[in-house]
Design an enzyme around this catalytic site. Sequence first.
Site, PDB file in Angstrom:
ATOM      1  N   ASP A 479       0.828  -1.214   0.000  1.00  0.00           N
ATOM      2  CA  ASP A 479       0.000   0.000   0.000  1.00  0.00           C
ATOM      3  C   ASP A 479       0.858   1.259   0.000  1.00  0.00           C
ATOM      4  OD1 ASP A 479      -2.340   1.453   0.058  1.00  0.00           O
ATOM      5  OD2 ASP A 479      -3.200   0.361   1.741  1.00  0.00           O
ATOM      6  N   ASP A 549     -10.666   2.343  -3.252  1.00  0.00           N
ATOM      7  CA  ASP A 549     -11.161   2.153  -1.881  1.00  0.00           C
ATOM      8  C   ASP A 549     -12.684   2.248  -1.843  1.00  0.00           C
ATOM      9  OD1 ASP A 549      -8.870   1.557  -0.567  1.00  0.00           O
ATOM     10  OD2 ASP A 549      -8.533   3.548   0.279  1.00  0.00           O
TER      11      ASP A 549
END
Length: 728
Positions: A479, A549
């Site tokens: 990430d 997301d």
Amino acid sequence: MAICYDENAKTISIDTEHTTYQMKIGPYGVLLHTYYGKRISGEDMSYLFRYSDIGFSTAMGDAGMDRTVSLDTMPQEMPSFNVGDYRAEGIRVQHGDGSYALDLRYVSHDITRGKYSLKGLPAMYGGSETAETLKVVLKDRAKEFYVTLLYGVYEELDIITRACLIENREEKTAVMDKAVSMSMDFLTGDMDIYTFNGRHEMEREVERRKLGRGITSVGSLRGTSSHQHNPFVILCSSDTEEEYGECYGFSYVYSGNFLAEAEISQRDQLRFAMGIHPSRFRILLEKGRVFAMPEVIMSYSGSGLGRLSIQFHRAIRNYLCRGKYKNSRRPVLINNWEATYFDFTGEKLISIAEEAAKLGIEMLVMDDGWFGKRNLDESGLGDWIPNEEKLGMSLKELVERVREKGLAFGIWIEPEMVSEDSLLYQEHPDWAFALPGRTPGRGRCQLVLDLGRECVREYLYQAICKILDTGDISYVKWDMNRSICDVYNPELPPEQQGEAGHKYILGLYDLLERITARYPDVLLEGCSGGGGRFDAGMLYYSPQIWCSDDTDAIERLKIQYGTSFCYPVSTVGSHVSACPNHQNGRITPLHTRGVVAMAGTFGYELDISKMSDQDKEEVKEQIEDYKKYFDLVQDGDYYRLTKPEEDFTVWQFVSRDREKSLVNAVMTSAKANAPDYIIRLKGLDPESRYKEEGSGKIYQGSALMWGGYLLPREIGEYQSYQLYFVRV
Ligand code: GLA
């Protein structure tokens, strides 16, 4: 050979199956761009360009009194600079004597089998069977300053890549503060531009606009390719649609600051270029230094956007993505992020694994919160040491116990970041980007480690290896959760600070290369707050990227639609999440969430223990369906059948042999007394008959394609359908 030099005409033509790209050594050795488009054989296309005296277009210095030879109008392969071309600059250089100039002339060229590679940079690959390389060496008219243009040609794929190497061989150091990887001058500029723009939780929204005079550009200054503007651009004719018309795609194989510029000149010519963003970019080219510019993947389609996308999909999936998983089925995973956020223990994860195993889920991914002091997002990043107190066990034990339940184990990391509240920051506060005398800006309360520095990379390499060596870990979610600013590398002298941003990206690539080489069997999923770094550069290291997301199935339709223009479904991380959705509160049927996630790598991201028995049964069926359709979805051709604003969003997969096809439809707008919705399928064999598995009905391929299929339309919001057609 796809690349051919015509000694008489002085043209170099690249012929792929359906396209031709041509350049020509023109007046005074200027390398002209003469054509890119539908395949044309054996013609010198320079007849399309007229040399004429154009007011205020300066003639070339070596042309004497001939007023007709102006770099301002000549279509060039790589633009000159400050010698009479007033259009967008390509490579901007100041030589050691202070002069700003670049006047490139042809020196030589070389054609070889196999694809070139770029040291330290991601790029498409291919052996002598699949690809060829053209190198054209250009030299500045006055200085020992060289630009080598690189072309990688994939004849069958209709793909051409471009990159360049820039070298100063003068004694004195030259300074370069703008560089493009490729530039292309079209003789006419009546074109539209597609850009893919967005924000966190809404990436790659499609925008199409007509190019007007002046420069239209998109780019990123965020240190990453960004949620805001994807490094992929399409230029097309005004009448181009999915199945009709001309279009050109350009995908940047680079994950940092970029600039894509399209300029319509006074003469309605179009110059398009892609390169590293010139802001804060300044490279010192001391004698002998060769600076490699990242690659651009280009493709042309004369039959619409759908075809163009298929060309990119095949190229990226087969010749850019690497490793064990590039063509194999990825395990169906369950990720605990939206199930628990930071609030979990080892036992909780094991209970999720136990439940997941019963449903056919194959891997548990432990997301953020397992390390250091990390119970909220303000601390802990950088301390890649399992928090045994929180987990209630060691990482080794956790991995083993999850495996005992029959699931593989995956783990989340965010190596590029550091929290100020961490042991790492206490020890090495200088490893984070900060400008001298200024407090750095925080993004999600965190700072960015400078991966351009060897010491930082070495620490991260050791830390990541230590985690991966702890147990049998099969997957890593890598990430990166903020935009970068305060870029300053204390190891570089002041005059080289303009290199710090690019050095960061090279450092990132170096670290990723080392990790993927050491753990070739570990599946890497890229992520940057979802799709903030969804680019061809990252796909060289991770064959999939968490797409967004935003896990709401309906918004995902739009995000995945935009993503599909360049990137294949095999690269799109997509999960079924809980309802009401955590990002926008929308309620959608579980079936629909499954259908949407199946247009990606497929997995779950919810608290499975809260699901009803009925839903659990449905999950089992979804997983079976996913496995059944996998080959078709992964290897088949992808077609967009609708646009996001329509009542239904429909997309289709067709196997390469046209034996099977899967049509996916989601109703995005519930209407009373709604008109019937007929959808025309694509890519089938018109001469064959196909059986729709659900109804058992048989249809002629041509009927389904020219007449269409009448979609069911049930009452209720966000209904979805999967229609599976098999040739009989
Ligand atoms: C990012 C990712 C999410 C999740 C969180 C964890 O936002 O995109 O999927 O991993 O970080 O902090």
